[in-house]
Motif scaffolding. Structure first.
Motif, PDB file in Angstrom:
ATOM      1  N   ARG A   1     -18.712 -21.307 -88.243  1.00  0.00           N
ATOM      2  CA  ARG A   1     -18.548 -22.717 -88.592  1.00  0.00           C
ATOM      3  C   ARG A   1     -19.610 -23.197 -89.587  1.00  0.00           C
ATOM      4  O   ARG A   1     -19.289 -23.922 -90.541  1.00  0.00           O
ATOM      5  N   VAL A   2     -20.878 -22.784 -89.394  1.00  0.00           N
ATOM      6  CA  VAL A   2     -21.949 -23.358 -90.216  1.00  0.00           C
ATOM      7  C   VAL A   2     -22.272 -22.538 -91.474  1.00  0.00           C
ATOM      8  O   VAL A   2     -22.750 -23.099 -92.464  1.00  0.00           O
ATOM      9  N   PHE A   3     -22.008 -21.240 -91.434  1.00  0.00           N
ATOM     10  CA  PHE A   3     -22.459 -20.408 -92.554  1.00  0.00           C
ATOM     11  C   PHE A   3     -21.769 -20.731 -93.889  1.00  0.00           C
ATOM     12  O   PHE A   3     -22.426 -20.709 -94.939  1.00  0.00           O
ATOM     13  N   PRO A   4     -20.457 -21.031 -93.897  1.00  0.00           N
ATOM     14  CA  PRO A   4     -19.840 -21.351 -95.194  1.00  0.00           C
ATOM     15  C   PRO A   4     -20.505 -22.525 -95.911  1.00  0.00           C
ATOM     16  O   PRO A   4     -20.532 -22.554 -97.147  1.00  0.00           O
TER      17      PRO A   4
ATOM     18  N   ILE B   1      -9.739 -34.228 -93.524  1.00  0.00           N
ATOM     19  CA  ILE B   1      -8.421 -34.394 -94.161  1.00  0.00           C
ATOM     20  C   ILE B   1      -7.855 -33.045 -94.603  1.00  0.00           C
ATOM     21  O   ILE B   1      -6.677 -32.740 -94.408  1.00  0.00           O
ATOM     22  N   VAL B   2      -8.733 -32.222 -95.195  1.00  0.00           N
ATOM     23  CA  VAL B   2      -8.288 -30.918 -95.718  1.00  0.00           C
ATOM     24  C   VAL B   2      -8.370 -29.860 -94.617  1.00  0.00           C
ATOM     25  O   VAL B   2      -9.398 -29.757 -93.935  1.00  0.00           O
ATOM     26  N   PRO B   3      -7.306 -29.099 -94.373  1.00  0.00           N
ATOM     27  CA  PRO B   3      -7.375 -28.054 -93.341  1.00  0.00           C
ATOM     28  C   PRO B   3      -8.385 -26.974 -93.707  1.00  0.00           C
ATOM     29  O   PRO B   3      -8.506 -26.588 -94.868  1.00  0.00           O
ATOM     30  N   ARG B   4      -9.115 -26.506 -92.706  1.00  0.00           N
ATOM     31  CA  ARG B   4     -10.157 -25.511 -92.929  1.00  0.00           C
ATOM     32  C   ARG B   4      -9.529 -24.118 -93.076  1.00  0.00           C
ATOM     33  O   ARG B   4      -8.832 -23.644 -92.197  1.00  0.00           O
ATOM     34  N   ARG B   5      -9.797 -23.481 -94.206  1.00  0.00           N
ATOM     35  CA  ARG B   5      -9.314 -22.114 -94.439  1.00  0.00           C
ATOM     36  C   ARG B   5     -10.483 -21.163 -94.671  1.00  0.00           C
ATOM     37  O   ARG B   5     -10.605 -20.129 -94.024  1.00  0.00           O
ATOM     38  N   THR B   6     -11.323 -21.519 -95.623  1.00  0.00           N
ATOM     39  CA  THR B   6     -12.487 -20.657 -95.920  1.00  0.00           C
ATOM     40  C   THR B   6     -13.793 -21.261 -95.402  1.00  0.00           C
ATOM     41  O   THR B   6     -14.796 -20.556 -95.309  1.00  0.00           O
ATOM     42  N   GLY B   7     -13.796 -22.543 -95.115  1.00  0.00           N
ATOM     43  CA  GLY B   7     -15.041 -23.227 -94.737  1.00  0.00           C
ATOM     44  C   GLY B   7     -15.780 -23.780 -95.946  1.00  0.00           C
ATOM     45  O   GLY B   7     -16.687 -24.593 -95.799  1.00  0.00           O
TER      46      GLY B   7
ATOM     47  N   LEU C   1      -9.195 -27.339-103.168  1.00  0.00           N
ATOM     48  CA  LEU C   1      -8.357 -26.821-104.255  1.00  0.00           C
ATOM     49  C   LEU C   1      -7.109 -26.136-103.700  1.00  0.00           C
ATOM     50  O   LEU C   1      -6.007 -26.295-104.238  1.00  0.00           O
ATOM     51  N   LEU C   2      -7.289 -25.364-102.612  1.00  0.00           N
ATOM     52  CA  LEU C   2      -6.141 -24.684-102.007  1.00  0.00           C
ATOM     53  C   LEU C   2      -5.124 -25.694-101.470  1.00  0.00           C
ATOM     54  O   LEU C   2      -3.911 -25.443-101.492  1.00  0.00           O
ATOM     55  N   ALA C   3      -5.644 -26.829-100.972  1.00  0.00           N
ATOM     56  CA  ALA C   3      -4.752 -27.863-100.434  1.00  0.00           C
ATOM     57  C   ALA C   3      -4.220 -28.786-101.529  1.00  0.00           C
ATOM     58  O   ALA C   3      -3.362 -29.633-101.249  1.00  0.00           O
ATOM     59  N   GLY C   4      -4.753 -28.642-102.751  1.00  0.00           N
ATOM     60  CA  GLY C   4      -4.315 -29.494-103.854  1.00  0.00           C
ATOM     61  C   GLY C   4      -4.765 -30.932-103.718  1.00  0.00           C
ATOM     62  O   GLY C   4      -4.111 -31.844-104.227  1.00  0.00           O
ATOM     63  N   ASN C   5      -5.892 -31.139-103.015  1.00  0.00           N
ATOM     64  CA  ASN C   5      -6.392 -32.500-102.801  1.00  0.00           C
ATOM     65  C   ASN C   5      -7.564 -32.766-103.748  1.00  0.00           C
ATOM     66  O   ASN C   5      -8.706 -32.378-103.480  1.00  0.00           O
ATOM     67  N   GLY C   6      -7.300 -33.407-104.852  1.00  0.00           N
ATOM     68  CA  GLY C   6      -8.329 -33.649-105.861  1.00  0.00           C
ATOM     69  C   GLY C   6      -9.398 -34.626-105.394  1.00  0.00           C
ATOM     70  O   GLY C   6     -10.567 -34.478-105.748  1.00  0.00           O
ATOM     71  N   ALA C   7      -9.018 -35.606-104.586  1.00  0.00           N
ATOM     72  CA  ALA C   7      -9.995 -36.609-104.127  1.00  0.00           C
ATOM     73  C   ALA C   7     -11.083 -35.949-103.279  1.00  0.00           C
ATOM     74  O   ALA C   7     -12.277 -36.214-103.459  1.00  0.00           O
ATOM     75  N   VAL C   8     -10.665 -35.059-102.370  1.00  0.00           N
ATOM     76  CA  VAL C   8     -11.647 -34.364-101.526  1.00  0.00           C
ATOM     77  C   VAL C   8     -12.490 -33.413-102.368  1.00  0.00           C
ATOM     78  O   VAL C   8     -13.705 -33.294-102.164  1.00  0.00           O
ATOM     79  N   PHE C   9     -11.863 -32.736-103.339  1.00  0.00           N
ATOM     80  CA  PHE C   9     -12.613 -31.784-104.175  1.00  0.00           C
ATOM     81  C   PHE C   9     -13.725 -32.491-104.942  1.00  0.00           C
ATOM     82  O   PHE C   9     -14.880 -32.048-104.929  1.00  0.00           O
TER      83      PHE C   9
END
Length: 345
Positions: free
Chosen positions: A103-106, A185-191, A198-206
């Motif tokens: 959880r914390v390392f990424p 908001i963005v689902p966790r994939r890589t942390g 970017l994977l979720a296509g959410n520019g506001a969060v990026f």
């Protein structure tokens, strides 16, 4: 067939030798950390039950944690669990240590990677410039920057950076990895929040994550820049004083060719070691910057575990740090052979 594979100088023999060295190094690291942790004057049982617990409760937890057994037995049990992928539970969170580290390392990986890109991307050219124009204004400016990076406490730089760029100018995000309204908001994939956005296509969060990342990463990068530029300058000065550089100039090569094609190429192996060690140090935990910026990373987790005497978490973190440095050394060795074929022998 097996005798051919293990013949002196064969690749399989070198690989087995390297793996043995890695295993012995990690085992020694775990052994030392375990025994030092057990003799530290911190009582993890007291941290769990609290100062008001009665004696029977204290003894019950003491036995549940296995502290009533000998140190060798405790280490054997820990090693057996480790070989089965079990690092134990953390006292701080009550969750498996492995889950906590995942959880914390990424967060630290994202911070350190951007920081080393800034540090090496600016530090190497500045070091080359300072060496090529020794004792000029450029050289003095680079040396002052390096000295400032070395001598200024990183936590003070972090606080001043927050005050100037966040509180006064409003150019960057504040503490944490995201604004509160965007967290989760963005689902966790890589942390890595920027990658996940970017994977979720959410520019506001990026853009919000990038806004929060740029200041702590730049300040960490500035600290690495000081070290890398100083070492680059030193390596380049040693090369520029060699006779083959004089010969190259006499042959009529341009100064750019002399510096980059002859001198700089010869310091690549040394420079690789410097950058790898700087990156490893950043991954090990930029504790102060993570504390100043409330960055929920590996350094903050390790510090909290140490203060609590949570040896399961500390051992897991130490093992990860050991693996990081071993992997960086292996990567450096592979790149040595790419940059300098003479090292293959």
């Amino acid at each position: 067939m097996s005798s051919l594979l293990l013949a002196p100088g064969s690749r399989a023999r070198r690989l087995s030798k390297r793996l043995t060295q890695v295993a012995v190094t990690l085992f020694g690291l775990l052994l030392l950390t375990f025994f030092i942790g057990r003799v530290m004057p911190i009582d993890p049982v007291l941290a769990i039950v609290g100062p008001d617990a009665d004696h029977s409760t204290y003894q019950q937890v003491y036995q549940q944690l296995g502290f009533d057994q000998s140190l060798l037995t405790q280490f054997g049990i820990y090693l057996n669990n480790l070989l089965h992928g079990n690092l134990g539970n953390a006292l701080l969170t009550g969750k498996p240590v492995l889950d906590d580290i995942v959880r914390v390392f990424p967060a630290t990986l994202e911070l350190a990677t951007v920081a080393i890109i800034v540090g090496a991307g600016l530090g190497i050219p500045l070091g080359v410039l300072a060496a090529a124009r020794r004792n000029s204004v450029s050289d003095y400016v680079v040396r002052i920057i390096s000295l400032a990076g070395y001598s200024t406490p990183i936590f003070w730089v972090g606080m001043m950076g927050l005050l100037l760029f966040y509180a006064w100018l409003g150019w960057v995000g504040g503490a944490g990895r995201l604004d509160l309204g965007l967290d989760g908001i963005v689902p966790r994939r890589t942390g890595l929040i920027t990658v996940d956005a970017l994977l979720a296509g959410n520019g506001a969060v990026f853009w919000n994550a990038l806004n929060h990342l740029v200041l702590p990463a730049s300040l960490l990068g500035f600290h690495s820049l000081a070290y890398i530029s100083r070492m680059t300058r030193s390596f380049m000065l040693a090369q520029l004083s060699q006779e083959f550089i004089i010969t190259a100039r006499v042959k009529g090569l341009t100064e750019r060719q002399v510096i980059w094609n002859h001198a700089f190429r010869n310091i690549l192996v040394q420079l690789l070691t410097v950058v790898a060690l700087a990156y490893g140090s950043l991954l090990e935990g930029a504790v102060l910057i993570e504390t100043v910026f409330s960055w929920p990373g590996f350094g903050s987790y390790l510090t909290g575990s140490l203060l609590l005497g949570d040896m399961n978490a500390v051992m897991g973190c130490v093992l990860l740090v050991g693996v990081i440095f071993v992997m960086l050394n292996l990567l450096s060795d592979m790149l040595y052979q790419l940059f300098d074929p003479r090292t293959k022998s």
